[in-house]
Design a protein around this motif. Structure first.
Motif, PDB file in Angstrom:
ATOM      1  N   ARG A   1     -58.974 -50.863  73.812  1.00 22.80           N
ATOM      2  CA  ARG A   1     -59.035 -51.799  72.694  1.00 22.80           C
ATOM      3  C   ARG A   1     -58.373 -53.136  72.968  1.00 22.80           C
ATOM      4  NH1 ARG A   1     -56.218 -49.927  67.744  1.00 22.80           N
ATOM      5  NH2 ARG A   1     -54.635 -49.512  69.282  1.00 22.80           N
ATOM      6  N   GLU A   2     -57.298 -53.148  73.768  1.00 23.87           N
ATOM      7  CA  GLU A   2     -56.532 -54.374  73.913  1.00 23.87           C
ATOM      8  C   GLU A   2     -55.771 -54.426  75.231  1.00 23.87           C
ATOM      9  OE1 GLU A   2     -53.217 -54.669  71.074  1.00 23.87           O
ATOM     10  OE2 GLU A   2     -53.277 -52.490  70.905  1.00 23.87           O
ATOM     11  N   VAL A   3     -55.322 -55.627  75.563  1.00 23.09           N
ATOM     12  CA  VAL A   3     -54.499 -55.860  76.733  1.00 23.09           C
ATOM     13  C   VAL A   3     -53.161 -56.387  76.242  1.00 23.09           C
ATOM     14  CG1 VAL A   3     -54.245 -57.142  78.891  1.00 23.09           C
ATOM     15  CG2 VAL A   3     -56.518 -56.416  78.136  1.00 23.09           C
ATOM     16  N   ARG A   4     -52.069 -55.827  76.775  1.00 27.01           N
ATOM     17  CA  ARG A   4     -50.720 -56.253  76.412  1.00 27.01           C
ATOM     18  C   ARG A   4     -49.883 -56.343  77.687  1.00 27.01           C
ATOM     19  NH1 ARG A   4     -48.899 -55.662  71.145  1.00 27.01           N
ATOM     20  NH2 ARG A   4     -46.939 -54.693  71.792  1.00 27.01           N
ATOM     21  N   SER A   5     -48.659 -56.804  77.550  1.00 24.18           N
ATOM     22  CA  SER A   5     -47.755 -56.886  78.700  1.00 24.18           C
ATOM     23  C   SER A   5     -46.798 -55.699  78.694  1.00 24.18           C
ATOM     24  CB  SER A   5     -46.929 -58.174  78.657  1.00 24.18           C
ATOM     25  OG  SER A   5     -47.699 -59.253  79.067  1.00 24.18           O
ATOM     26  N   PHE A   6     -46.630 -55.111  79.868  1.00 24.23           N
ATOM     27  CA  PHE A   6     -45.650 -54.043  80.030  1.00 24.23           C
ATOM     28  C   PHE A   6     -44.279 -54.615  79.689  1.00 24.23           C
ATOM     29  CE2 PHE A   6     -42.644 -51.548  82.518  1.00 24.23           C
ATOM     30  CZ  PHE A   6     -43.040 -50.265  82.183  1.00 24.23           C
ATOM     31  N   CYS A   7     -43.484 -53.865  78.921  1.00 29.61           N
ATOM     32  CA  CYS A   7     -42.172 -54.332  78.465  1.00 29.61           C
ATOM     33  C   CYS A   7     -41.103 -53.375  78.982  1.00 29.61           C
ATOM     34  CB  CYS A   7     -42.141 -54.396  76.946  1.00 29.61           C
ATOM     35  SG  CYS A   7     -40.546 -54.886  76.267  1.00 29.61           S
ATOM     36  N   ALA A   8     -40.250 -53.856  79.869  1.00 30.98           N
ATOM     37  CA  ALA A   8     -39.207 -53.009  80.460  1.00 30.98           C
ATOM     38  C   ALA A   8     -38.264 -52.454  79.397  1.00 30.98           C
ATOM     39  CB  ALA A   8     -38.428 -53.791  81.509  1.00 30.98           C
ATOM     40  N   LYS A   9     -37.946 -53.239  78.368  1.00 31.90           N
ATOM     41  CA  LYS A   9     -37.031 -52.777  77.318  1.00 31.90           C
ATOM     42  C   LYS A   9     -37.675 -51.676  76.470  1.00 31.90           C
ATOM     43  CE  LYS A   9     -33.854 -54.330  73.796  1.00 31.90           C
ATOM     44  NZ  LYS A   9     -33.167 -55.441  73.165  1.00 31.90           N
TER      45      LYS A   9
ATOM     46  N   TYR B   1     -40.149 -49.798  77.408  1.00 30.68           N
ATOM     47  CA  TYR B   1     -40.327 -48.665  78.318  1.00 30.68           C
ATOM     48  C   TYR B   1     -39.040 -47.846  78.413  1.00 30.68           C
ATOM     49  CZ  TYR B   1     -40.883 -46.074  82.686  1.00 30.68           C
ATOM     50  OH  TYR B   1     -40.917 -45.081  83.629  1.00 30.68           O
ATOM     51  N   ALA B   2     -37.904 -48.489  78.616  1.00 31.58           N
ATOM     52  CA  ALA B   2     -36.627 -47.778  78.732  1.00 31.58           C
ATOM     53  C   ALA B   2     -36.328 -46.985  77.459  1.00 31.58           C
ATOM     54  CB  ALA B   2     -35.496 -48.761  79.038  1.00 31.58           C
ATOM     55  N   SER B   3     -36.576 -47.581  76.306  1.00 31.94           N
ATOM     56  CA  SER B   3     -36.342 -46.891  75.031  1.00 31.94           C
ATOM     57  C   SER B   3     -37.329 -45.749  74.803  1.00 31.94           C
ATOM     58  CB  SER B   3     -36.429 -47.878  73.871  1.00 31.94           C
ATOM     59  OG  SER B   3     -35.396 -48.830  73.927  1.00 31.94           O
ATOM     60  N   SER B   4     -38.521 -45.857  75.382  1.00 32.12           N
ATOM     61  CA  SER B   4     -39.563 -44.851  75.132  1.00 32.12           C
ATOM     62  C   SER B   4     -39.183 -43.453  75.619  1.00 32.12           C
ATOM     63  CB  SER B   4     -40.889 -45.286  75.756  1.00 32.12           C
ATOM     64  OG  SER B   4     -40.884 -45.163  77.164  1.00 32.12           O
ATOM     65  N   PHE B   5     -38.217 -43.347  76.510  1.00 34.13           N
ATOM     66  CA  PHE B   5     -37.782 -42.025  76.963  1.00 34.13           C
ATOM     67  C   PHE B   5     -37.148 -41.225  75.829  1.00 34.13           C
ATOM     68  CE2 PHE B   5     -38.380 -44.128  80.987  1.00 34.13           C
ATOM     69  CZ  PHE B   5     -38.910 -43.131  81.778  1.00 34.13           C
ATOM     70  N   GLU B   6     -36.705 -41.897  74.778  1.00 32.88           N
ATOM     71  CA  GLU B   6     -36.118 -41.226  73.615  1.00 32.88           C
ATOM     72  C   GLU B   6     -37.173 -40.706  72.642  1.00 32.88           C
ATOM     73  OE1 GLU B   6     -32.853 -43.410  71.763  1.00 32.88           O
ATOM     74  OE2 GLU B   6     -32.793 -44.688  73.538  1.00 32.88           O
ATOM     75  N   LEU B   7     -38.388 -41.205  72.738  1.00 33.47           N
ATOM     76  CA  LEU B   7     -39.410 -40.884  71.739  1.00 33.47           C
ATOM     77  C   LEU B   7     -39.728 -39.397  71.601  1.00 33.47           C
ATOM     78  CD1 LEU B   7     -41.821 -43.910  72.141  1.00 33.47           C
ATOM     79  CD2 LEU B   7     -40.393 -43.348  70.168  1.00 33.47           C
TER      80      LEU B   7
ATOM     81  N   TYR C   1     -39.831 -49.963  68.777  1.00 38.84           N
ATOM     82  CA  TYR C   1     -39.102 -51.077  69.380  1.00 38.84           C
ATOM     83  C   TYR C   1     -37.775 -51.271  68.667  1.00 38.84           C
ATOM     84  CZ  TYR C   1     -41.473 -53.371  65.456  1.00 38.84           C
ATOM     85  OH  TYR C   1     -41.978 -53.682  64.220  1.00 38.84           O
ATOM     86  N   VAL C   2     -36.876 -51.996  69.335  1.00 35.53           N
ATOM     87  CA  VAL C   2     -35.594 -52.344  68.750  1.00 35.53           C
ATOM     88  C   VAL C   2     -35.847 -53.449  67.730  1.00 35.53           C
ATOM     89  CG1 VAL C   2     -33.309 -53.313  69.198  1.00 35.53           C
ATOM     90  CG2 VAL C   2     -34.297 -51.650  70.791  1.00 35.53           C
ATOM     91  N   LEU C   3     -35.314 -53.248  66.530  1.00 35.34           N
ATOM     92  CA  LEU C   3     -35.519 -54.212  65.453  1.00 35.34           C
ATOM     93  C   LEU C   3     -34.621 -55.429  65.631  1.00 35.34           C
ATOM     94  CD1 LEU C   3     -35.548 -51.684  62.480  1.00 35.34           C
ATOM     95  CD2 LEU C   3     -37.520 -52.906  63.418  1.00 35.34           C
ATOM     96  N   ASP C   4     -35.100 -56.562  65.181  1.00 34.47           N
ATOM     97  CA  ASP C   4     -34.317 -57.782  65.152  1.00 34.47           C
ATOM     98  C   ASP C   4     -33.168 -57.563  64.170  1.00 34.47           C
ATOM     99  OD1 ASP C   4     -33.283 -60.339  64.500  1.00 34.47           O
ATOM    100  OD2 ASP C   4     -35.219 -61.292  64.867  1.00 34.47           O
ATOM    101  N   ALA C   5     -31.949 -57.816  64.612  1.00 32.68           N
ATOM    102  CA  ALA C   5     -30.767 -57.581  63.780  1.00 32.68           C
ATOM    103  C   ALA C   5     -30.767 -58.433  62.515  1.00 32.68           C
ATOM    104  CB  ALA C   5     -29.500 -57.843  64.586  1.00 32.68           C
ATOM    105  N   ASN C   6     -31.467 -59.554  62.525  1.00 38.53           N
ATOM    106  CA  ASN C   6     -31.477 -60.462  61.381  1.00 38.53           C
ATOM    107  C   ASN C   6     -32.595 -60.176  60.386  1.00 38.53           C
ATOM    108  OD1 ASN C   6     -29.289 -61.986  62.424  1.00 38.53           O
ATOM    109  ND2 ASN C   6     -30.708 -62.975  63.842  1.00 38.53           N
ATOM    110  N   LYS C   7     -33.397 -59.175  60.657  1.00 38.96           N
ATOM    111  CA  LYS C   7     -34.513 -58.859  59.761  1.00 38.96           C
ATOM    112  C   LYS C   7     -34.197 -57.589  58.971  1.00 38.96           C
ATOM    113  CE  LYS C   7     -37.974 -61.451  61.955  1.00 38.96           C
ATOM    114  NZ  LYS C   7     -39.314 -61.595  62.362  1.00 38.96           N
ATOM    115  N   PRO C   8     -34.778 -57.470  57.785  1.00 38.10           N
ATOM    116  CA  PRO C   8     -34.527 -56.268  56.979  1.00 38.10           C
ATOM    117  C   PRO C   8     -35.189 -55.035  57.588  1.00 38.10           C
ATOM    118  CG  PRO C   8     -36.168 -57.654  55.922  1.00 38.10           C
ATOM    119  CD  PRO C   8     -35.657 -58.424  57.109  1.00 38.10           C
ATOM    120  N   ALA C   9     -34.764 -53.891  57.126  1.00 36.67           N
ATOM    121  CA  ALA C   9     -35.351 -52.623  57.578  1.00 36.67           C
ATOM    122  C   ALA C   9     -36.843 -52.617  57.241  1.00 36.67           C
ATOM    123  CB  ALA C   9     -34.645 -51.450  56.918  1.00 36.67           C
TER     124      ALA C   9
END
Length: 186
Positions: A77-85, A87-93, A153-161
């Protein structure tokens, strides 16, 4: 490369940006988790087979002008960029999903205003949001449900839940199996 979740459960191929780099995505291969829904006053108990798969957005991000071709990863469906951050977090999923029945689940708005669900893991001072959707998986049996982790993904600290309201994971499963929709908060 993977396939769209409507086509089936996704087995992601490793990301290989160069001959000297390989990022295994085997931890994001589908798995089946058996769950027991206890009987209620209105509904009998059920042994549920939860078929879990993970989407492209769990380890990729939107393409930036500075990205190069070797960072690109695509599904049908789409093309995106691999994201190291991501990816690292995805091991917790897998562990987060395996313990979802004991976690707080909330309603979230998906793309186009469609309702999906989110659970937020707080770790090391960051909020890691896991967005998912549930659907009946009739081809796997009467008590089968497909849980698709759409994004994480990790949420922006300045944005609401991102979530509102609260619903137990067992209540969500019950609604999906009965073909009813839980009522999101206003």
């Amino acid at each position: 490369m993977g396939v769209n979740w409507d086509s089936g459960l996704i087995y992601w191929k490793d990301h290989i940006p160069s001959t000297s780099e390989r990022y295994s995505l085997s931890h994001l291969h589908p798995f089946i988790q058996p769950l027991n829904l206890s009987a209620t006053e209105k509904h009998p108990s059920r042994n549920v087979q939860l078929h879990v798969s993970f989407g492209l957005h769990t380890f990729t991000r939107a393409i930036l002008a500075c990205d190069s071709d070797h960072q690109f990863y695509r599904d049908n469906r789409e093309v995106r960029s691999f994201c190291a951050k991501r990816y690292a977090s995805s091991f917790e999923l897998p562990q987060i999903i395996q313990t979802l029945e004991h976690r707080r689940c909330e309603f979230a708005r998906g793309m186009g205003g469609i309702i999906n669900y989110v659970t937020v893991e707080t770790r090391r001072g960051e909020r890691y949001a896991v967005f998912f959707d549930l659907r009946r998986f009739k081809k796997a049996g009467a008590d089968a449900v497909h849980l698709m982790v759409q994004s994480a993904y990790v949420l922006d600290a300045n944005k609401p839940a991102p979530g509102r309201g609260r619903i137990s994971f067992h209540a969500l499963l019950g609604h999906i199996l009965r073909g009813t929709n839980p009522r999101p908060p206003p």
